[in-house]
Design an enzyme around this catalytic site. Structure first.
Site, PDB file in Angstrom:
ATOM      1  N   SER A   1       0.880  -1.180   0.000  1.00  0.00           N
ATOM      2  CA  SER A   1       0.000   0.000   0.000  1.00  0.00           C
ATOM      3  C   SER A   1       0.910   1.220   0.000  1.00  0.00           C
ATOM      4  O   SER A   1       2.038   1.157   0.516  1.00  0.00           O
ATOM      5  CB  SER A   1      -0.847   0.020   1.276  1.00  0.00           C
ATOM      6  OG  SER A   1      -1.432   1.293   1.464  1.00  0.00           O
TER       7      SER A   1
ATOM      8  N   TYR B   1      -1.490  -1.389  10.302  1.00  0.00           N
ATOM      9  CA  TYR B   1      -1.604  -1.505   8.839  1.00  0.00           C
ATOM     10  C   TYR B   1      -0.305  -1.071   8.157  1.00  0.00           C
ATOM     11  O   TYR B   1       0.229  -1.787   7.302  1.00  0.00           O
ATOM     12  CB  TYR B   1      -2.787  -0.667   8.348  1.00  0.00           C
ATOM     13  CG  TYR B   1      -3.092  -0.864   6.875  1.00  0.00           C
ATOM     14  CD1 TYR B   1      -3.800  -1.991   6.443  1.00  0.00           C
ATOM     15  CD2 TYR B   1      -2.691   0.062   5.925  1.00  0.00           C
ATOM     16  CE1 TYR B   1      -4.076  -2.184   5.093  1.00  0.00           C
ATOM     17  CE2 TYR B   1      -2.964  -0.122   4.576  1.00  0.00           C
ATOM     18  CZ  TYR B   1      -3.662  -1.247   4.173  1.00  0.00           C
ATOM     19  OH  TYR B   1      -3.926  -1.427   2.836  1.00  0.00           O
TER      20      TYR B   1
HETATM   21  P1  NAD Z   1     -11.429  -5.874   0.265  1.00  0.00           P
HETATM   22  O1  NAD Z   1     -11.789  -5.875   1.712  1.00  0.00           O
HETATM   23  O2  NAD Z   1     -12.387  -5.257  -0.699  1.00  0.00           O
HETATM   24  O3  NAD Z   1     -11.160  -7.380  -0.212  1.00  0.00           O
HETATM   25  C1  NAD Z   1     -10.294  -8.184   0.531  1.00  0.00           C
HETATM   26  C2  NAD Z   1     -10.567  -9.652   0.198  1.00  0.00           C
HETATM   27  O4  NAD Z   1      -9.729 -10.414   1.071  1.00  0.00           O
HETATM   28  C3  NAD Z   1     -12.012 -10.048   0.474  1.00  0.00           C
HETATM   29  O5  NAD Z   1     -12.473 -10.944  -0.515  1.00  0.00           O
HETATM   30  C4  NAD Z   1     -11.923 -10.690   1.839  1.00  0.00           C
HETATM   31  O6  NAD Z   1     -12.940 -11.645   2.066  1.00  0.00           O
HETATM   32  C5  NAD Z   1     -10.546 -11.342   1.783  1.00  0.00           C
HETATM   33  N1  NAD Z   1      -9.976 -11.557   3.119  1.00  0.00           N
HETATM   34  C6  NAD Z   1      -9.927 -10.679   4.155  1.00  0.00           C
HETATM   35  N2  NAD Z   1      -9.377 -11.262   5.218  1.00  0.00           N
HETATM   36  C7  NAD Z   1      -9.054 -12.536   4.863  1.00  0.00           C
HETATM   37  C8  NAD Z   1      -8.487 -13.638   5.548  1.00  0.00           C
HETATM   38  N3  NAD Z   1      -8.125 -13.559   6.823  1.00  0.00           N
HETATM   39  N4  NAD Z   1      -8.325 -14.786   4.861  1.00  0.00           N
HETATM   40  C9  NAD Z   1      -8.694 -14.892   3.572  1.00  0.00           C
HETATM   41  N5  NAD Z   1      -9.266 -13.898   2.882  1.00  0.00           N
HETATM   42  C10 NAD Z   1      -9.453 -12.731   3.527  1.00  0.00           C
HETATM   43  O7  NAD Z   1     -10.008  -5.193   0.167  1.00  0.00           O
HETATM   44  P2  NAD Z   1      -9.316  -4.529  -1.107  1.00  0.00           P
HETATM   45  O8  NAD Z   1      -9.547  -3.075  -1.039  1.00  0.00           O
HETATM   46  O9  NAD Z   1      -9.678  -5.267  -2.326  1.00  0.00           O
HETATM   47  O10 NAD Z   1      -7.779  -4.766  -0.742  1.00  0.00           O
HETATM   48  C11 NAD Z   1      -7.031  -5.836  -1.300  1.00  0.00           C
HETATM   49  C12 NAD Z   1      -5.567  -5.629  -0.919  1.00  0.00           C
HETATM   50  O11 NAD Z   1      -5.137  -4.374  -1.424  1.00  0.00           O
HETATM   51  C13 NAD Z   1      -5.336  -5.602   0.585  1.00  0.00           C
HETATM   52  O12 NAD Z   1      -4.095  -6.203   0.884  1.00  0.00           O
HETATM   53  C14 NAD Z   1      -5.269  -4.112   0.885  1.00  0.00           C
HETATM   54  O13 NAD Z   1      -4.514  -3.821   2.034  1.00  0.00           O
HETATM   55  C15 NAD Z   1      -4.591  -3.606  -0.372  1.00  0.00           C
HETATM   56  N6  NAD Z   1      -4.835  -2.180  -0.627  1.00  0.00           N
HETATM   57  C16 NAD Z   1      -6.067  -1.729  -0.941  1.00  0.00           C
HETATM   58  C17 NAD Z   1      -6.249  -0.366  -1.191  1.00  0.00           C
HETATM   59  C18 NAD Z   1      -7.594   0.215  -1.560  1.00  0.00           C
HETATM   60  O14 NAD Z   1      -7.697   1.445  -1.652  1.00  0.00           O
HETATM   61  N7  NAD Z   1      -8.624  -0.593  -1.819  1.00  0.00           N
HETATM   62  C19 NAD Z   1      -5.177   0.504  -1.085  1.00  0.00           C
HETATM   63  C20 NAD Z   1      -3.924   0.003  -0.750  1.00  0.00           C
HETATM   64  C21 NAD Z   1      -3.764  -1.349  -0.534  1.00  0.00           C
END
Ligand code: NAD
Length: 282
Positions: free
Chosen positions: A176, A189
C-alpha cells in the site's frame, strides 16, 4: 518551405500530417479492458473473491489461466467457483494450519503453481491510545505472515519436485502507499505493508533459484465500491484526475506476468494516480 526530404518530414510531423497518415485504426477496446492471453498458467489469488482480488481473478481467467482463490468469504467464493470455474478454498489465511493445508491440497491437485498474487488484507485503523497489541498482531498475521508462508511452502515444493518449468514463476505482493506515508492511527496496517515491501525484495533473493520473480504493487486509493459516491474533490486531488479502480491493479499483475517481464524484479510499483509524488504544503 522545406527544400530537402528530412526537413519536409519534420514539417509534416510538426503539422500532424504524417501522424494522421500513419495512425493505426482506432482500437475497439473499451477503456480499462484488459487484453492479454497466456498459456493456461496456474494462478493463486488470496482474497480473490472480493474487491481488488476479484478483478485480479477475473483478469487472469480472461487471459486463459486456471485460478485458485483462497478467501475467508465463503458465499462470494462459492459463487465464483460455481459461476466462473475457479478452484475455491474457504480459508482464513491468518490461520497458519488452514493456509498450509489449502496450499498442500492445491499443490497436490495442480502439481505446481506458476503465479501467486498475495493480495488478501484487512484495513484496521485504531487511534494509538485506544489500540491494543492483539489487534496489531492480528493485522500482521493477516496482512504480512501469509505471504511468507505461501512463499515458504512454494519454495519447499519446488525444492522437492524440481519440475521442468521454463516460465519459472511470478510472485506479486500487494502492499500500500501507506507503507511510505501515513495518517494517525494506522500503526498496524502501515507496519504490515512496510513488512510486505521489505519481504518482497527478501523473497526475490530466496526465490531466484526457482526462476520466480517477486514484485510488490503499492496501491493508492482504489475504490472497490459504487463509483457514483465519489466526488469531484476525490477525483481532482489526484494528479491523474481520478480515483483508482481494481482493474488498475489487475492490469499491472498481468503486465508483471508476461514471460518477457522477468527483468522486473524486487520492484515496488506504486499505482496511486500520482499521490505519493504530489508535494503538499498547507
Ligand atoms: P477488500 O476488503 O475489498 O477485499 C479483501 C478480500 O480479502 C475479500 O475478498 C476478503 O474476504 C478477503 N480476506 C480478508 N481477510 C481474509 C483472511 N483472513 N483470509 C482470507 N481472505 C481474507 O479489500 P481490497 O480493497 O480489495 O484490498 C485488497 C488488498 O489491497 C489488501 O491487501 C489491501 O490492504 C490492499 N490495498 C487496498 C487499497 C484500496 O484502496 N482498496 C489501497 C492500498 C492497498
Amino acid at each position: 518551405m522545406a527544400d530537402n526530404y528530412l526537413e519536409r518530414r519534420m514539417e509534416d510531423l510538426r503539422s500532424g500530417r504524417l501522424r494522421n497518415a500513419a495512425a493505426p485504426a482506432a482500437s475497439p477496446a473499451r477503456k480499462g479492458e484488459i487484453r492479454v492471453s497466456f498459456p493456461a498458467r496456474r494462478v493463486l489469488v488470496t482474497g480473490g473473491a472480493g474487491g481488488i482480488g476479484l478483478a485480479v481473478t477475473r483478469a487472469y481467467l480472461k487471459a486463459g489461466c486456471k485460478v485458485a482463490v483462497m478467501d475467508i468469504d465463503r458465499e462470494a467464493g462459492e459463487r465464483l467457483a460455481h459461476d466462473e470455474g475457479v478452484r475455491f478454498y474457504n480459508t482464513d489465511i491468518s490461520d497458519r494450519d488452514a493456509l498450509e493445508n489449502a496450499l498442500d491440497n492445491l499443490l497436490t491437485a495442480w502439481k505446481d503453481i506458476d503465479i501467486v498474487v498475495s493480495n488478501a488484507g484487512i484495513s484496521l485503523f485504531q487511534p494509538l491510545v485506544e489500540s491494543d497489541p492483539q489487534t496489531f498482531d492480528h493485522i500482521i498475521a493477516t496482512n504480512l505472515r501469509p505471504t511468507y508462508i505461501i512463499a515458504r511452502v512454494w519454495a519447499r515444493h519446488r525444492r522437492r519436485y524440481p519440475l521442468p518449468n521454463s516460465f519459472g514463476g511470478r510472485m506479486i505482493t500487494i502492499s500500500s502507499t501507506r507503507h511510505m506515508q501515513s495518517e494517525p492511527g494506522t500503526e498496524g496496517y502501515s507496519a504490515s505493508k512496510g513488512g510486505i515491501a521489505s519481504l518482497t525484495h527478501s523473497l526475490m533473493m530466496s526465490l531466484s533459484e526457482f526462476g520466480i520473480t517477486v514484485n510488490c504493487i503499492s496501491p493508492g486509493w482504489i475504490h472497490t465500491g459504487d463509483p457514483s459516491i465519489l466526488t469531484e474533490s476525490d477525483r481532482n486531488q489526484h494528479p491523474s484526475r481520478r480515483v483508482g479502480t481494481p482493474d488498475d491493479i489487475a492490469r499491472v499483475c498481468l503486465f508483471l506476468s508476461l514471460p518477457d517481464n522477468d527483468f522486473i524484479n524486487g520492484a515496488d510499483i506504486p499505482v496511486d494516480g500520482g499521490m505519493t509524488r504530489k508535494m503538499i504544503y498547507i
